[in-house]
Design an enzyme around this catalytic site. Structure first.
Site, PDB file in Angstrom:
ATOM      1  N   ASN A 172      15.393   0.182-129.007  1.00  0.00           N
ATOM      2  CA  ASN A 172      16.293   0.459-130.675  1.00  0.00           C
ATOM      3  C   ASN A 172      15.417   1.499-130.665  1.00  0.00           C
ATOM      4  O   ASN A 172      14.618   2.302-130.634  1.00  0.00           O
ATOM      5  CB  ASN A 172      16.113  -0.389-131.582  1.00  0.00           C
ATOM      6  N   GLU A 173      16.571   2.624-130.073  1.00  0.00           N
ATOM      7  CA  GLU A 173      17.100   4.228-130.160  1.00  0.00           C
ATOM      8  C   GLU A 173      15.423   4.761-129.204  1.00  0.00           C
ATOM      9  O   GLU A 173      14.442   4.781-130.368  1.00  0.00           O
ATOM     10  CB  GLU A 173      16.975   4.717-131.375  1.00  0.00           C
ATOM     11  N   GLU A 206      25.972   1.297-134.564  1.00  0.00           N
ATOM     12  CA  GLU A 206      25.549   1.630-135.542  1.00  0.00           C
ATOM     13  C   GLU A 206      26.312   2.616-136.026  1.00  0.00           C
ATOM     14  O   GLU A 206      26.610   4.014-135.929  1.00  0.00           O
ATOM     15  CB  GLU A 206      23.747   1.628-135.490  1.00  0.00           C
TER      16      GLU A 206
HETATM   17  C1  GLA Z   1      18.521   3.800-136.213  1.00  0.00           C
HETATM   18  C2  GLA Z   1      18.276   2.524-135.886  1.00  0.00           C
HETATM   19  C3  GLA Z   1      18.370   1.445-137.427  1.00  0.00           C
HETATM   20  C4  GLA Z   1      18.360   2.034-138.888  1.00  0.00           C
HETATM   21  C5  GLA Z   1      19.179   3.241-138.888  1.00  0.00           C
HETATM   22  C6  GLA Z   1      18.880   3.659-140.545  1.00  0.00           C
HETATM   23  O1  GLA Z   1      19.642   3.879-136.090  1.00  0.00           O
HETATM   24  O2  GLA Z   1      18.462   1.897-134.979  1.00  0.00           O
HETATM   25  O3  GLA Z   1      16.751   0.201-137.165  1.00  0.00           O
HETATM   26  O4  GLA Z   1      16.534   2.513-139.410  1.00  0.00           O
HETATM   27  O5  GLA Z   1      18.714   4.385-138.208  1.00  0.00           O
HETATM   28  O6  GLA Z   1      20.003   4.576-140.742  1.00  0.00           O
END
Ligand code: GLA
Length: 661
Positions: free
Chosen positions: A153-154, A307
């Site tokens: 994730n990111e 997202e």
């Molecule tokens: C990121 C993360 C999510 C969440 C969002 C909140 O994009 O990937 O898990 O924490 O931020 O803005």
């Protein structure tokens, strides 16, 4: 070979979000099923932060709970975007492998208790990440519910530990070959920094004064390669068991610890997250900025909004509500620009834990809420857009974006803190967005011939190769705008001698910059055409270029500020200061005119966004989003996919997706 594209598997565009059912219990899951049907959810991202549950102790897995959720989603018609949980190692992992915890530049080793606290270069972390990715792929790789893999994730966490130092040295040896070359590249002759053995070389940790810029830039490049290698390891472990597409969610638009062009080449589909920094029209412009970058990273292929938030944006230190209707407007803003759907973080708002106050599709108030009603309306709208799947967006203007140029403006010791790379990119994009023009981003080395107009903001670092490429572009008929402080250094951050920018570009622009003169904070200078500049000015000589505006202040009085050079069959323009919004907007409008690029849908009032998606078979759809303050009458009524009827007027805040004939 991966299996059919996402929309084919989903039977339309994607709609849904991060789903973390482990925060809830049976009655809530039942309600989730019903509400997902109401909101037309067809894709749920699961497992992003589930490592502690999936592998409660090293090498022992518990998949039973995830099996049950995946079966439940599947039975409910919701496909699964299955994440590997490697962005958040559990406490047992960090206790067993303390050497895999993040170390900050000042040497502080972090502890568990949050997320993203790991070191990508630590062998124990990499092994554990590969292992759990493979275990998940083995178990779920051909599950009929599975539509997409979501690695990690990111990838945002940097680390400066000893593992990183060792890996950095290996990378540096391979890049530079010898210490002599490294010393030369980093300019270590100054400040007595010469290295006499590889062991002396460190990541750019905290120092007493400016850190070496060459070391900082190489560290970014190294880290980017490391992220890509870590992604590939997980992807390959997954591919051994699964034919479904694999992605990782990028964090656009303002974050860049990775060469996103290089990472995007490794993704089966580009996916990205977007959280605007301010509400209103600025948020809509940010959506477009984000979406145009995501599409461009994938070479124009459809991509996926992984997202967004339903009701909140971050504005400095607080969370602000989005305006009513923004959920639909932002969703369509992304889909208009090539996304194959829209997902949110997260489905149900947490009642405890670190993100209790982050928005969700189902807020704390429950489904009887404005937010859920807007979510359901948006799901309904997205469900009506299935015929767009696979269609693309075409742009006639490109803004150049190079990772090296971004990193180069992050090193210590620059002449002005107002040389802000992401702000410069965003500004160029915003001026084009305000003009109703669709924009691509391109790498400075890309073949640019298909764009009548190219804007190069803040290419402080410009390699010889890029400079040649830009020269060729202009010679071949392109219109290029280069902005201040561009082409000052080469790809080792060595200053260009004899005048900026890099020689081949000087030839195309017909200018030579002799001296940079950053302005005082809040200082404004007026140019001879009445526009105003801030932050930066330059003493430059026209060497073939015609002067369009001069400075009217101080020692620069009468010297060129804005120039145009006819070179080959094209034009090279140079802007040597940071123009105010009005002046910059007027300059961009003039360039569009010169390059023969009109608005996507001419004749619309300001702040009515128009973007067209094109199918390979010639079908076209026009997205219209009215961010303005007046209703807009359409010149010819057209069929609107959102309402299923003919549309003659677009109300304030309204959206339409018109089938063009
Ligand atoms: C990121 C993360 C999510 C969440 C969002 C909140 O994009 O990937 O898990 O924490 O931020 O803005």
């Amino acid at each position: 070979m991966t299996s059919p594209r996402l929309p084919d598997r989903l039977g339309g565009l994607a709609f849904g979000g991060d789903y973390n059912p482990e925060q809830w219990d049976e009655p809530v899951w039942k309600e989730d099923d019903a509400l997902m049907r109401r909101a037309r959810v067809n894709l749920a991202t699961v497992g992003v932060f589930s490592w502690a549950l999936l592998e409660p102790e090293e090498g022992r897995y518990d998949f039973a709970w995830l099996d049950a959720h995946i079966e439940r989603l599947h039975a409910n018609g919701v496909a699964v975007d299955l994440a590997t949980p490697t962005a958040s190692p559990p406490p047992w992992f960090t206790l067993a492998h303390p050497d895999a915890l993040t170390v900050r530049p000042d040497g502080t080793r972090l502890v568990h208790g949050s997320r993203d606290t790991y070191c990508l270069t630590a062998p124990a972390y990499r092994t554990a990440a590969r292992r759990i990715a493979a275990a998940l792929a083995e178990r779920y790789g051909d599950h009929p519910a599975l539509a997409l893999w979501h690695v990690h994730n990111e990838y945002v966490t940097l680390c400066y530990c000893d593992h990183t130092a060792a890996a950095f040295r290996v990378w540096l040896r391979s890049r530079h070959g010898s210490l002599d070359t490294l010393n030369e590249a980093w300019g270590t002759a100054f400040w007595s920094q010469g290295y006499t053995s590889w062991e002396q070389v460190l990541p750019p940790r905290a120092t007493n004064w400016h850190r070496n810029p060459g070391q900082a830039l190489d560290f970014h490049r190294f880290w980017s390669d490391e992220v890509i290698a870590a992604y590939r390891e997980q992807r390959d472990a997954i591919r051994a068991h699964s034919d479904r597409p694999v992605t990782t969610n990028l964090m656009l638009p303002a974050y860049q610890n990775i060469d996103l062009w290089a990472l995007a080449r490794e993704l089966d589909v580009v996916s990205s997250d977007q959280y605007p920094g301010s509400p209103g029209v600025d948020a809509a412009a940010d959506v477009a900025f984000h979406a145009d970058r995501a599409r461009s990273l994938g070479g124009g292929r459809p991509w996926l909004l992984m997202e967004q938030g339903t009701s909140t944006v971050y504005d400095g230190d607080r969370i602000l509500a989005k305006d009513p209707g923004d959920i639909l407007r932002h969703t369509l803003g992304h889909i208009a620009r090539g996304s194959e759907g829209a997902l949110f973080f997260q489905w149900r708002q947490s009642r405890a834990g670190a993100e209790t106050w982050h928005s969700a599709m189902v807020p704390h108030a429950g489904p009887d809420s404005r937010i859920f009603r807007e979510v359901a309306q948006t799901g309904e709208a997205v469900a009506r857009l299935g015929e767009l799947a696979g269609s693309t967006v075409s742009a006639r203007v490109a803004v150049l974006h190079g990772p090296d140029a971004w990193w180069a403006l992050g090193v210590d010791g620059l002449p002005s803190a107002e040389l802000d790379y992401p702000a410069a990119l965003e500004r160029a994009h915003r001026a084009l967005w305000d003009s109703g023009v669709t924009v691509d981003f391109a790498h400075p080395d890309d073949e640019l011939g298909r764009y009548p107009l190219v804007i190069a903001p803040a290419l402080f670092l410009l390699s010889d190769r890029s400079a040649d490429n830009l020269r060729r572009y202009v010679a071949g008929g392109g219109t290029l705008l280069v902005q201040h402080a561009s082409g000052y250094v080469d790809d080792r951050l060595h200053a260009r001698l004899g005048g900026y920018p890099a020689a081949p570009l000087r030839e195309a622009l017909g200018i030579r910059v002799e001296e940079y003169r950053p302005l005082r904070r809040d200082e404004r200078i007026t140019l001879s055409d009445g526009t105003q500049g801030t932050a930066w000015s330059e003493s430059l000589h026209a060497e073939g270029a015609e002067t369009l505006a001069t400075y009217t202040h101080g020692m620069l009085t009468g010297s060129p500020a804005v120039t145009r050079h006819r070179f080959g069959t094209g034009q090279g323009w140079y802007l040597s200061t940071l123009l105010d919004d009005t002046g910059y907007g007027a300059l961009v409008a003039r360039l569009l005119d010169e390059a023969g690029v009109g608005a996507e849908a001419p004749g619309l009032p300001p702040h009515v966004e128009a973007v067209t998606r094109h199918a390979a078979d010639g079908r076209r759809w026009r997205f219209l989003i009215n961010h303005g303050t007046e209703p807009v009458a359409l010149s010819e009524p057209a069929h609107d996919l959102l309402t299923g009827g003919s549309l003659a007027e677009l109300p304030v805040g309204g959206c339409a997706v018109l089938r063009l004939t």
